[in-house]
Design a protein around this motif. Structure first.
Motif, PDB file in Angstrom:
ATOM      1  N   SER A 137       0.830  -1.199   0.000  1.00 46.98           N
ATOM      2  CA  SER A 137       0.000   0.000   0.000  1.00 46.98           C
ATOM      3  C   SER A 137       0.870   1.257   0.000  1.00 46.98           C
ATOM      4  N   LYS A 138       0.571   2.180  -0.910  1.00 42.23           N
ATOM      5  CA  LYS A 138       1.320   3.434  -1.010  1.00 42.23           C
ATOM      6  C   LYS A 138       0.541   4.584  -0.360  1.00 42.23           C
ATOM      7  N   GLU A 139      -0.499   4.245   0.397  1.00 38.80           N
ATOM      8  CA  GLU A 139      -1.335   5.270   1.006  1.00 38.80           C
ATOM      9  C   GLU A 139      -0.576   6.011   2.108  1.00 38.80           C
ATOM     10  N   GLU A 140      -0.912   7.272   2.275  1.00 36.35           N
ATOM     11  CA  GLU A 140      -0.306   8.062   3.336  1.00 36.35           C
ATOM     12  C   GLU A 140      -0.948   7.733   4.683  1.00 36.35           C
ATOM     13  N   ILE A 141      -0.173   7.904   5.732  1.00 37.24           N
ATOM     14  CA  ILE A 141      -0.713   7.758   7.083  1.00 37.24           C
ATOM     15  C   ILE A 141      -1.572   8.987   7.371  1.00 37.24           C
ATOM     16  N   LEU A 142      -2.800   8.756   7.821  1.00 35.35           N
ATOM     17  CA  LEU A 142      -3.705   9.868   8.057  1.00 35.35           C
ATOM     18  C   LEU A 142      -3.246  10.721   9.234  1.00 35.35           C
ATOM     19  N   PHE A 143      -2.746  10.063  10.269  1.00 37.02           N
ATOM     20  CA  PHE A 143      -2.250  10.806  11.433  1.00 37.02           C
ATOM     21  C   PHE A 143      -1.204   9.976  12.155  1.00 37.02           C
ATOM     22  N   LEU A 144      -0.114  10.615  12.523  1.00 40.52           N
ATOM     23  CA  LEU A 144       0.965   9.972  13.272  1.00 40.52           C
ATOM     24  C   LEU A 144       1.591  11.041  14.150  1.00 40.52           C
ATOM     25  N   ASN A 145       1.421  10.923  15.476  1.00 36.73           N
ATOM     26  CA  ASN A 145       1.925  11.989  16.344  1.00 36.73           C
ATOM     27  C   ASN A 145       3.344  11.720  16.831  1.00 36.73           C
ATOM     28  N   LYS A 146       3.908  12.718  17.475  1.00 34.53           N
ATOM     29  CA  LYS A 146       5.300  12.667  17.920  1.00 34.53           C
ATOM     30  C   LYS A 146       5.508  11.577  18.973  1.00 34.53           C
ATOM     31  N   ALA A 147       4.539  11.418  19.869  1.00 38.77           N
ATOM     32  CA  ALA A 147       4.668  10.415  20.926  1.00 38.77           C
ATOM     33  C   ALA A 147       4.810   9.017  20.342  1.00 38.77           C
ATOM     34  N   ALA A 148       4.069   8.724  19.270  1.00 41.20           N
ATOM     35  CA  ALA A 148       4.152   7.405  18.626  1.00 41.20           C
ATOM     36  C   ALA A 148       5.557   7.180  18.072  1.00 41.20           C
ATOM     37  N   CYS A 149       6.122   8.194  17.442  1.00 39.48           N
ATOM     38  CA  CYS A 149       7.483   8.072  16.887  1.00 39.48           C
ATOM     39  C   CYS A 149       8.516   7.884  17.992  1.00 39.48           C
ATOM     40  N   ASP A 150       8.346   8.622  19.095  1.00 41.43           N
ATOM     41  CA  ASP A 150       9.297   8.520  20.203  1.00 41.43           C
ATOM     42  C   ASP A 150       9.228   7.151  20.873  1.00 41.43           C
ATOM     43  N   ILE A 151       8.026   6.659  21.108  1.00 45.63           N
ATOM     44  CA  ILE A 151       7.869   5.362  21.773  1.00 45.63           C
ATOM     45  C   ILE A 151       8.446   4.242  20.921  1.00 45.63           C
ATOM     46  N   LEU A 152       8.154   4.287  19.618  1.00 41.97           N
ATOM     47  CA  LEU A 152       8.611   3.227  18.714  1.00 41.97           C
ATOM     48  C   LEU A 152      10.004   3.492  18.163  1.00 41.97           C
ATOM     49  N   GLN A 153      10.571   4.669  18.487  1.00 41.74           N
ATOM     50  CA  GLN A 153      11.902   5.064  18.011  1.00 41.74           C
ATOM     51  C   GLN A 153      11.972   4.998  16.483  1.00 41.74           C
ATOM     52  N   GLN A 154      10.984   5.643  15.861  1.00 45.85           N
ATOM     53  CA  GLN A 154      10.883   5.691  14.411  1.00 45.85           C
ATOM     54  C   GLN A 154      10.787   7.138  13.947  1.00 45.85           C
ATOM     55  N   PRO A 155      11.302   7.439  12.745  1.00 44.33           N
ATOM     56  CA  PRO A 155      11.087   8.775  12.187  1.00 44.33           C
ATOM     57  C   PRO A 155       9.627   8.953  11.801  1.00 44.33           C
ATOM     58  N   LYS A 156       9.243  10.177  11.518  1.00 50.27           N
ATOM     59  CA  LYS A 156       7.849  10.442  11.176  1.00 50.27           C
ATOM     60  C   LYS A 156       7.607  10.122   9.700  1.00 50.27           C
ATOM     61  N   HIS A 157       7.319   8.838   9.436  1.00 51.93           N
ATOM     62  CA  HIS A 157       7.075   8.389   8.067  1.00 51.93           C
ATOM     63  C   HIS A 157       5.789   9.004   7.513  1.00 51.93           C
ATOM     64  N   LYS A 158       5.798   9.245   6.210  1.00 60.15           N
ATOM     65  CA  LYS A 158       4.611   9.783   5.547  1.00 60.15           C
ATOM     66  C   LYS A 158       3.732   8.657   5.016  1.00 60.15           C
ATOM     67  N   TYR A 159       4.367   7.555   4.568  1.00 61.40           N
ATOM     68  CA  TYR A 159       3.618   6.468   3.943  1.00 61.40           C
ATOM     69  C   TYR A 159       3.559   5.244   4.863  1.00 61.40           C
ATOM     70  N   TRP A 160       2.412   4.601   4.863  1.00 59.26           N
ATOM     71  CA  TRP A 160       2.161   3.479   5.770  1.00 59.26           C
ATOM     72  C   TRP A 160       3.082   2.303   5.490  1.00 59.26           C
ATOM     73  N   HIS A 161       3.349   1.980   4.222  1.00 59.57           N
ATOM     74  CA  HIS A 161       4.141   0.788   3.915  1.00 59.57           C
ATOM     75  C   HIS A 161       5.564   0.911   4.458  1.00 59.57           C
ATOM     76  N   ARG A 162       6.120   2.118   4.449  1.00 58.60           N
ATOM     77  CA  ARG A 162       7.467   2.302   5.000  1.00 58.60           C
ATOM     78  C   ARG A 162       7.451   2.136   6.517  1.00 58.60           C
ATOM     79  N   PHE A 163       6.447   2.698   7.142  1.00 59.74           N
ATOM     80  CA  PHE A 163       6.318   2.567   8.594  1.00 59.74           C
ATOM     81  C   PHE A 163       6.110   1.103   8.972  1.00 59.74           C
ATOM     82  N   ALA A 164       5.223   0.410   8.259  1.00 55.55           N
ATOM     83  CA  ALA A 164       4.902  -0.992   8.568  1.00 55.55           C
ATOM     84  C   ALA A 164       6.117  -1.891   8.403  1.00 55.55           C
ATOM     85  N   ASN A 165       6.951  -1.612   7.422  1.00 55.26           N
ATOM     86  CA  ASN A 165       8.149  -2.444   7.201  1.00 55.26           C
ATOM     87  C   ASN A 165       9.153  -2.319   8.348  1.00 55.26           C
ATOM     88  N   ASN A 166       9.143  -1.188   9.052  1.00 55.37           N
ATOM     89  CA  ASN A 166      10.082  -0.977  10.154  1.00 55.37           C
ATOM     90  C   ASN A 166       9.590  -1.563  11.469  1.00 55.37           C
TER      91      ASN A 166
END
Length: 458
Positions: A137-166
């Motif tokens: 899926s190349k769809e964009e993430i509708l919402f992703l806040n800073k706390a989610a990135c900090d907890i998961l230690q991930q950058p603020k991805h724009k696309y869901w497939h990149r986030f899901a792969n990590n």
């Protein structure tokens, strides 16, 4: 506006028809009024009508385009079109003003709620439900806040497939609760584990299904509970101390009454018989025993509650661990246990109070020696790993391990599984590490191994 427009057109048509009738009458009865004159007048009236209709249509199109494109800077000047358009243009401007105000209010509300969601300590992700089951899926993430990135230690991805792969493990857990529900998820490496409270909510919006995924690292809450447990234990122990003083006071009173007469005067030794002396001896012996126990308890209590502020110095880990190995060598040999320093980078350094950390390591090594009693090929390994934001010293043994149900209790003051243990060693060690701005973590499997990790932040 439509009524005004219709009236204007009707008036124009009536004027044209009246002109035609008059011109026809004069054309038949007046020789000087030519057919050319009649045609010219009719042509002028028709052109005026077309111009009027075009102006009206232009104003309507301009108004509708402004609403369609949300261009609220458009303004209709009533004075330029005459009285017939004044009220209509006033209404146009009022409608545009209302739409503009509503848009500003909605944008302000959106920014407000977005700001709140961005700054809460709760991780929030929102996606289309169908994207969860589409690997490419190349769809964009509708919402992703800073706390989610900090907890998961991930950058603020724009696309869901990149986030899901990590974070495939998170995707797997979300799928389990995709229909709605809560679960607890453990993740992280061996030195810094986290526990998430994960909840997934399904919502229907405009005929499409969306997921709102929320999660929070509850490790801090668990540690807060641990602190509360400290307070509870100390409160209970303070109560026990008072209970211990009660019999001491009673026995002291007995000794006092035995050695005094009715008026309170001290008796001479000759006035005491053998039974009195035995009672006094028993009372004094009991008081001493109880006092020794209380002194030992107070010493342990003070040790836990009064950890000194560390005096931090840059310390070479390898040299420091070699000194610990030399210090513990007699105890290791006596217990017939092998101890090995492995994977210690020569350049590894920590900011530490070596006296306090030495106390932690000695306690952990002694615990490992105790856990290795009766184990074949007993081995203690000390490792060091350098990571981007921390340095970790690990003490591993192949001993009896720690049961899962007590793993979260071993750091509670005065909790012990040893027959003659005081229950302060691990509590003190964790407190020392907290004073260093780090942590003391445990990982174990019953009958296989135990691993304690000293985490020093860079």
């Amino acid at each position: 506006m439509i009524k005004r427009f219709t009236l204007q057109v009707v008036i124009r048509i009536i004027l044209i028809l009246a002109s035609c009738v008059l011109f026809s009458y004069f054309a038949l009865n007046s020789l000087w009024f030519s057919t050319l004159g009649v045609g010219l007048v009719i042509f002028l009236q028709v052109m005026l009508l077309i111009h009027y209709v075009n102006n009206t249509n232009y104003s309507l199109v301009k108004f509708l385009d402004a609403l369609k494109n949300e261009d609220y800077s458009v303004y209709f000047s009533p004075s330029k079109k005459g009285d017939s358009f004044a009220k209509v243009f006033d209404d146009f401007n009022l409608i545009i003003k209302i739409f503009k105000r509503n848009k500003i209010e909605k944008e302000a509300q959106y920014k407000y709620f977005k700001y709140v969601l961005e700054h809460v300590n709760l991780g929030i992700i929102s996606i289309k439900k169908e994207d969860l089951y589409t690997n490419e899926s190349k769809e964009e993430i509708l919402f992703l806040n800073k706390a989610a990135c900090d907890i998961l230690q991930q950058p603020k991805h724009k696309y869901w497939h990149r986030f899901a792969n990590n974070v495939p493990w998170l995707v797997s857990e979300i799928k389990k609760t995709a229909e709605g529900g809560k679960t607890l998820v453990d993740f992280g490496d061996e030195t810094e584990k986290k526990q998430l409270s994960l909840e997934t909510i399904e919502i229907q919006l405009l005929g499409k299904t969306y997921l709102i995924i929320t999660f929070q690292d509850i490790r801090s809450e668990i540690e807060q509970k641990e602190i509360e447990a400290w307070h509870n234990v100390i409160r209970i122990l303070a109560h026990e101390m008072l209970n211990s003083f009660t019999p001491v006071s009673s026995l002291a009173s007995t000794v006092k009454s035995t050695t005094e007469d009715i008026e309170g005067n001290l008796l001479k030794v000759e006035a005491l018989d053998d039974e009195d002396i035995q009672d006094i001896n028993m009372a004094v012996t009991t008081i001493k025993k109880r006092s020794d126990g209380l002194l030992a308890f107070v010493k342990d209590y003070r040790t836990i509650s009064n950890v000194p502020i560390p005096i931090l110095n840059k310390t070479n880990v390898k040299k420091f661990l070699l000194s610990i190995e030399l210090l513990m060598k007699p105890s290791i040999q006596e217990a017939n246990v092998s101890m090995k320093l492995s994977h210690i980078p020569a350049n590894a350094t920590i900011m530490a109070d070596t006296k306090l950390i030495e106390q932690v390591l000695i306690n952990l090594i002694n615990n490992s020696i105790h856990a290795l009693v009766g184990v074949e090929n007993p081995m203690i390994k000390i490792n060091c790993a350098i990571e981007s934001d921390k340095t970790v010293i690990s003490i591993d043994d192949n001993g009896k391990g720690i049961e899962e149900k007590i793993k979260n209790q071993i750091f509670i003051p005065f909790y012990t599984t040893k027959k003659n243990g005081s229950g302060i060693g691990l509590s003190l060690s964790k407190n020392i590490m907290k004073k260093h701005g780090g942590n003391l973590l445990v990982n174990s499997e019953v009958g296989v191994y135990s691993s304690f990790s000293l985490v020093f932040k860079q």
